[in-house]
Design an enzyme around this catalytic site. Structure first.
Site, short mmCIF file in Angstrom:
data_model
loop_
_atom_site.label_atom_id
_atom_site.label_comp_id
_atom_site.label_asym_id
_atom_site.label_seq_id
_atom_site.Cartn_x
_atom_site.Cartn_y
_atom_site.Cartn_z
N LYS A 202 0.83 -1.21 0.00
CA LYS A 202 0.00 0.00 0.00
C LYS A 202 0.87 1.27 0.00
CE LYS A 202 -2.96 3.12 0.80
NZ LYS A 202 -4.09 3.51 0.01
N CYS A 256 -2.84 10.97 1.75
CA CYS A 256 -2.24 9.69 1.38
C CYS A 256 -0.85 9.88 0.80
CB CYS A 256 -3.12 9.00 0.35
SG CYS A 256 -4.85 9.11 0.77
N1 SAJ Z 1 -1.11 15.52 -8.45
C1 SAJ Z 1 -0.23 16.28 -9.24
N2 SAJ Z 1 0.09 15.85 -10.49
C2 SAJ Z 1 -0.43 14.69 -11.00
C3 SAJ Z 1 -1.30 13.91 -10.20
C4 SAJ Z 1 -1.63 14.36 -8.93
O1 SAJ Z 1 0.25 17.34 -8.82
O2 SAJ Z 1 -0.11 14.37 -12.15
C5 SAJ Z 1 -1.47 15.97 -7.10
C6 SAJ Z 1 -2.97 16.17 -6.87
O3 SAJ Z 1 -3.40 17.42 -7.31
C7 SAJ Z 1 -3.08 16.01 -5.37
C8 SAJ Z 1 -2.03 14.94 -5.06
O4 SAJ Z 1 -1.14 14.94 -6.17
O5 SAJ Z 1 -2.74 17.19 -4.67
C9 SAJ Z 1 -2.57 13.55 -4.85
O6 SAJ Z 1 -3.69 13.32 -5.70
P1 SAJ Z 1 -3.96 11.95 -6.49
O7 SAJ Z 1 -5.20 12.17 -7.26
O8 SAJ Z 1 -2.76 11.53 -7.20
O9 SAJ Z 1 -4.15 10.87 -5.34
P2 SAJ Z 1 -5.05 10.78 -3.98
O10 SAJ Z 1 -4.20 11.22 -2.83
O11 SAJ Z 1 -6.37 11.42 -4.13
O12 SAJ Z 1 -5.28 9.19 -3.87
C10 SAJ Z 1 -4.16 8.33 -3.78
C11 SAJ Z 1 -4.31 7.17 -4.80
N3 SAJ Z 1 -3.06 6.42 -4.90
C12 SAJ Z 1 -2.47 6.18 -6.10
O13 SAJ Z 1 -2.92 6.57 -7.14
C13 SAJ Z 1 -1.24 5.35 -6.07
C14 SAJ Z 1 -5.47 6.26 -4.35
O14 SAJ Z 1 -5.54 5.13 -5.21
C15 SAJ Z 1 -5.25 5.80 -2.92
O15 SAJ Z 1 -6.34 5.00 -2.46
C16 SAJ Z 1 -5.20 7.03 -2.04
O16 SAJ Z 1 -4.07 7.82 -2.46
C17 SAJ Z 1 -5.07 6.62 -0.58
O17 SAJ Z 1 -6.06 6.76 0.17
O18 SAJ Z 1 -4.02 6.10 -0.18
#
Ligand code: SAJ
Length: 407
Positions: A202, A256
């Site tokens: 995870k 996360c």
């Molecule tokens: N972000 C960027 N650039 C990107 C993608 C995301 O700057 O290209 C930023 C987003 O704006 C945000 C942060 O990263 O601030 C995280 O957002 P996210 O959409 O990537 O992920 P989370 O935190 O909403 O959810 C993640 C997911 N993990 C993965 O994709 C590996 C989700 O599947 C997990 O269940 C979740 O963490 C968790 O609860 O652990």
């Protein structure tokens, strides 16, 4: 099997509803009385696409919400696992408190599955000792399992049904029983492994994403120095069959991705080097945005920071969750740098959380000359015309056809 979901937050509630909608008898428990009252009054407690409809489906099955722990064959613990910002260590006290409460009512041999994200080793270091201290024997009195969630806010309902899952269990036969419960709604593969592997997997997944976002953010900084278009470069590079660079942004928020990699850094200092560097790069982005704001103000002869507005307070688009959000991080940095007075607006945040927060887009835009897009909410994507005449810093690259400043 009758399942008790302990903790009805961002993960517990949709998972409980999903189980109930697929024929599992579910009792949802939360110590927050008003949350339970809201659910019993027929309302869900946070915004998420499809959650209302899922709630209605769940009601057609067998689900109840209560503050009291019932006797059940299986418990799923989905309570918060806060972490200490300075020591970067996880606080397993909510998980342990929930399990201790379960132990008081559960029948012998009940299954307790921890769904909350925990740092690798938490079950061995904190959970097992707490159970032993309470006088119970794991494997006899209760069976321990770790079922880490994987769903992404904004697309939770789809991902609950379609993502694959990991189940870590001491006893593979117990892991198989738990697999059958998740199988009622999960169409993805469900791997049964040991608890330590499930914990590590995870955290490794979220760390992978953090590192990849950090790469995009570092490229944005490099390209800024020599005025290269990072978005174009990423777009072209991604045409290579084995390259898939993510998008730079104003920082990484949420509970996360911005948290989990620190568990590895904390537990493996000296080994978790890329992981640490990625965290530092992502954490530096709000300050980088602040530097961009200062430069843009200077270039346009704007001295009054109250003419600047931050669009977006949540950690990403179309969710109402502000935990660790880049905007909050930026406001924290600002205390050190610029004078206060910067304006803030977010269509998904109805509560007043920060100074100078607006609740109406037009009123907000009316009072600022510079708009910094911190979050690419659909509302803004659908009303880009409203930015005409404004100086715009678009940290999310949503204004593709407009002349704006970028990271
Ligand atoms: N972000 C960027 N650039 C990107 C993608 C995301 O700057 O290209 C930023 C987003 O704006 C945000 C942060 O990263 O601030 C995280 O957002 P996210 O959409 O990537 O992920 P989370 O935190 O909403 O959810 C993640 C997911 N993990 C993965 O994709 C590996 C989700 O599947 C997990 O269940 C979740 O963490 C968790 O609860 O652990």
């Amino acid at each position: 099997m009758k399942v008790c979901m302990v903790g009805l937050g961002y993960i517990g509630l949709p998972t409980a509803l999903m189980m109930a909608a697929h024929g599992v008898e579910v009792i949802g428990v939360d110590y927050n009385k008003s949350l339970v009252d809201t659910l019993n009054a027929g309302k869900v407690t946070f915004d998420e696409e499809g959650l209302d409809a899922l709630y209605q489906d769940a009601l057609k099955g067998n689900i109840t919400f209560t503050n009291e722990y019932p006797a059940c064959e299986m418990y799923v613990v989905a309570v918060p696992t806060p972490y200490d910002k300075f020591s970067k260590k996880i606080d397993a006290s909510y998980v342990n408190a929930a399990i201790t409460s379960v132990l008081k009512v559960c029948p012998k041999g009940a299954i307790v599955a921890v769904e909350s994200t925990i740092s690798p080793g938490t079950i061995d270091r904190f959970v097992r000792p707490a159970i032993a201290e309470a006088g119970f024997t794991i494997g006899e009195d209760i069976n321990l399992v770790h079922t880490p969630e994987r769903i992404i806010p904004g697309n939770m309902i789809y991902e609950l049904e379609h993502n694959s899952r990991t189940i870590g269990a001491d006893d593979p036969a117990i892991g198989e029983k738990v697999r059958q419960v998740y199988k009622t709604f999960c169409q993805g593969d469900i791997v049964v492994t040991d608890i330590r592997t499930a914990e590590m997997t995870k955290v490794v997944e979220n760390t992978f994403r953090d590192i990849n976002i950090a790469y995009a953010n570092e490229l944005a900084k490099i390209c800024r120095q020599d005025n290269m278009d990072v978005y174009k470069i990423i777009e072209i590079a991604n045409m290579h069959p084995r390259v898939n660079i993510l998008q730079p942004g104003p920082g990484v928020g949420g509970h996360c991705i911005s948290v989990d990699p620190w568990f590895l850094v904390g537990d493996y200092p000296g080994l978790a080097n890329i992981i640490k560097q990625a965290r530092l790069i992502n954490d530096s982005m709000p300050e980088f945005v602040l530097e961009r704001i200062s430069a843009i103000m200077e270039e346009n002869g704007i001295e009054d920071v109250s003419r600047v507005g931050l669009y977006g307070l949540t950690y990403k688009e179309d969710v109402d969750d502000v935990r660790e959000s880049p905007t909050l991080q930026l406001l924290e940095c600002m205390k050190k740098h610029l004078a206060r007075g910067i304006k803030v607006y977010d269509p998904c945040v109805t509560k007043d959380l920060v100074p100078n927060q607006y609740h109406d887009l037009d009123a907000f835009l009316n009072d600022v000359d510079v708009v910094v897009i911190m979050v690419g909410h659909s509302q803004m994507r659908n009303s880009l015309d409203k930015l005409d005449g404004k100086i715009v810093l678009d940290t999310r690259h949503i204004c593709k056809d407009k002349k704006v400043y970028t990271l």
